[in-house]
Design an enzyme around this catalytic site. Structure first.
Site, PDB file in Angstrom:
ATOM      1  N   THR A  26       0.842  -1.197   0.000  1.00  0.00           N
ATOM      2  CA  THR A  26       0.000   0.000   0.000  1.00  0.00           C
ATOM      3  C   THR A  26       0.879   1.251   0.000  1.00  0.00           C
ATOM      4  O   THR A  26       1.937   1.264   0.621  1.00  0.00           O
ATOM      5  CB  THR A  26      -0.903  -0.013   1.257  1.00  0.00           C
ATOM      6  OG1 THR A  26      -1.754  -1.145   1.176  1.00  0.00           O
ATOM      7  CG2 THR A  26      -1.757   1.244   1.349  1.00  0.00           C
ATOM      8  N   SER A  28       2.111   5.163  -2.158  1.00  0.00           N
ATOM      9  CA  SER A  28       2.439   5.717  -3.472  1.00  0.00           C
ATOM     10  C   SER A  28       3.583   4.964  -4.152  1.00  0.00           C
ATOM     11  O   SER A  28       3.647   4.918  -5.385  1.00  0.00           O
ATOM     12  CB  SER A  28       2.793   7.200  -3.333  1.00  0.00           C
ATOM     13  OG  SER A  28       3.862   7.354  -2.426  1.00  0.00           O
ATOM     14  N   ALA A  83       7.552   1.627   2.748  1.00  0.00           N
ATOM     15  CA  ALA A  83       7.791   1.851   4.179  1.00  0.00           C
ATOM     16  C   ALA A  83       7.946   3.348   4.396  1.00  0.00           C
ATOM     17  O   ALA A  83       8.212   4.103   3.447  1.00  0.00           O
ATOM     18  CB  ALA A  83       9.046   1.119   4.640  1.00  0.00           C
ATOM     19  N   ASP A  84       7.785   3.763   5.634  1.00  0.00           N
ATOM     20  CA  ASP A  84       7.956   5.182   5.958  1.00  0.00           C
ATOM     21  C   ASP A  84       9.391   5.487   6.353  1.00  0.00           C
ATOM     22  O   ASP A  84       9.908   6.548   6.035  1.00  0.00           O
ATOM     23  CB  ASP A  84       6.979   5.576   7.079  1.00  0.00           C
ATOM     24  CG  ASP A  84       5.550   5.374   6.619  1.00  0.00           C
ATOM     25  OD1 ASP A  84       5.160   6.023   5.640  1.00  0.00           O
ATOM     26  OD2 ASP A  84       4.843   4.525   7.190  1.00  0.00           O
ATOM     27  N   LYS A  94       6.129   1.406   9.408  1.00  0.00           N
ATOM     28  CA  LYS A  94       5.105   1.407   8.374  1.00  0.00           C
ATOM     29  C   LYS A  94       3.784   1.890   8.980  1.00  0.00           C
ATOM     30  O   LYS A  94       3.626   1.933  10.189  1.00  0.00           O
ATOM     31  CB  LYS A  94       4.922  -0.005   7.791  1.00  0.00           C
ATOM     32  CG  LYS A  94       6.079  -0.372   6.859  1.00  0.00           C
ATOM     33  CD  LYS A  94       5.901  -1.725   6.193  1.00  0.00           C
ATOM     34  CE  LYS A  94       4.623  -1.933   5.457  1.00  0.00           C
ATOM     35  NZ  LYS A  94       4.325  -0.925   4.432  1.00  0.00           N
ATOM     36  N   GLU A 103      -0.882  -5.050   6.188  1.00  0.00           N
ATOM     37  CA  GLU A 103       0.484  -5.168   5.646  1.00  0.00           C
ATOM     38  C   GLU A 103       1.319  -6.135   6.491  1.00  0.00           C
ATOM     39  O   GLU A 103       2.072  -6.946   5.954  1.00  0.00           O
ATOM     40  CB  GLU A 103       1.159  -3.787   5.621  1.00  0.00           C
ATOM     41  CG  GLU A 103       0.558  -2.859   4.588  1.00  0.00           C
ATOM     42  CD  GLU A 103       1.090  -1.444   4.680  1.00  0.00           C
ATOM     43  OE1 GLU A 103       1.130  -0.774   3.651  1.00  0.00           O
ATOM     44  OE2 GLU A 103       1.442  -0.996   5.776  1.00  0.00           O
ATOM     45  N   LYS A 121      14.170   7.815   2.852  1.00  0.00           N
ATOM     46  CA  LYS A 121      13.591   7.029   3.944  1.00  0.00           C
ATOM     47  C   LYS A 121      14.598   6.146   4.678  1.00  0.00           C
ATOM     48  O   LYS A 121      14.249   5.487   5.646  1.00  0.00           O
ATOM     49  CB  LYS A 121      12.462   6.167   3.385  1.00  0.00           C
ATOM     50  CG  LYS A 121      11.282   7.040   2.953  1.00  0.00           C
ATOM     51  CD  LYS A 121      10.192   6.199   2.398  1.00  0.00           C
ATOM     52  CE  LYS A 121       8.935   6.997   2.155  1.00  0.00           C
ATOM     53  NZ  LYS A 121       7.973   6.208   1.394  1.00  0.00           N
TER      54      LYS A 121
HETATM   55  C1  5RP Z   1       0.981   2.246   4.411  1.00  0.00           C
HETATM   56  C2  5RP Z   1       2.441   2.108   4.437  1.00  0.00           C
HETATM   57  C3  5RP Z   1       3.197   2.606   3.257  1.00  0.00           C
HETATM   58  O1  5RP Z   1       3.925   1.579   2.712  1.00  0.00           O
HETATM   59  C4  5RP Z   1       4.091   3.729   3.710  1.00  0.00           C
HETATM   60  O2  5RP Z   1       3.294   4.720   4.336  1.00  0.00           O
HETATM   61  C5  5RP Z   1       4.878   4.328   2.553  1.00  0.00           C
HETATM   62  O3  5RP Z   1       4.014   4.975   1.678  1.00  0.00           O
HETATM   63  P1  5RP Z   1       4.560   5.824   0.462  1.00  0.00           P
HETATM   64  O4  5RP Z   1       5.183   4.870  -0.488  1.00  0.00           O
HETATM   65  O5  5RP Z   1       3.334   6.527  -0.086  1.00  0.00           O
HETATM   66  O6  5RP Z   1       5.552   6.820   1.012  1.00  0.00           O
HETATM   67  O7  5RP Z   1       3.039   1.595   5.356  1.00  0.00           O
HETATM   68  O8  5RP Z   1       0.396   1.786   5.599  1.00  0.00           O
END
Ligand code: 5RP
Length: 223
Positions: A26, A28, A83-84, A94, A103, A121
């Protein structure tokens, strides 16, 4: 930044092979992977996708990917997710998109968990507020208990997870022993799951301005 996310996603999908059951992450970054897998399917590859959120399910359907329920398969061959934040030991935060429970469930049933991120990140110390999914009932009391672990929990206003729960974004000065903290958080009544993913990534693929960087976890669950 979008180009770097895409770069990581394009590298990750090379690991998807005919006949595989594929966890679809999940966010972008994961979206780029889902769209590319859709393209591979249209070119003849046969895979089954397991979505980690309703949003991923929607994107996958639109991309023409055949989907199944997580209950339909004993194991998932590969999952590609974002991941964040990622630390030097490939531990993750995450849940920025609020899908952490599904997830983590999908990751826990996956033979190879591939995480795709852009270089921003990669961190030496986590600072991204830790998302914690909690049941709606008594959420303020659950927040009090998280505060006693030195977090400053903030309700993610106007957001309800795919599972009908709230997210508390837990700010902190520093997190030390992740494993202990992970278990302490999850032992609080009212907490459903938290966004610390410890020892779950098998490979992290980083999109950088100098190209793609692949980091494999040594001796993890699936090695
Ligand atoms: C969602 C997540 C996403 O993988 C995480 O937030 C990264 O998102 P993005 O690729 O949009 O930066 O853990 O629950």
């Amino acid at each position: 930044m979008e180009e770097l996310k895409k770069l990581a996603a394009m590298e990750a999908v090379k690991r998807v092979k005919d006949g595989m059951v594929v966890g679809l992450g999940t966010g972008s970054t994961a979206k780029y992977a889902i769209i590319e897998i859709g393209k591979m399917v249209r070119e003849g590859m046969e895979i089954v996708g397991i979505a980690t959120s309703l949003e991923s399910e929607r994107i996958a359907k639109e991309a023409g990917i055949k989907l199944a329920d997580i209950n339909d398969y004993d194991a998932i061959d590969i999952t590609i997710d974002g991941a964040d934040e990622v630390d030097a030991h490939l531990n993750l935060i995450k849940g920025g998109g609020g899908a952490l429970l599904r997830e983590k469930m999908v990751a826990s049933c996956t033979r190879k968990e591939v995480i795709i991120v852009d270089e921003r990140k990669m961190v030496t110390r986590f600072s991204f507020p830790l998302p914690v999914e909690v049941v709606k009932f008594g959420w303020k009391r659950t927040a009090d208990k998280l505060a006693s672990l030195n977090f400053n929990p903030q309700l993610r206003h106007g957001f309800v997870t795919d599972n009908g729960n709230y997210i508390l974004d837990c700010h902190y000065e520093a997190m030390e022993d992740y494993r202990k903290l992970h278990d302490e958080i999850n032992s609080i009544v009212g907490v459903v799951e938290n966004g610390l993913f410890i020892d779950m990534a098998d490979e992290v693929i980083v999109g950088t301005n100098d190209g793609v960087k692949k980091i494999k976890a040594e001796g993890r669950k699936n090695e």
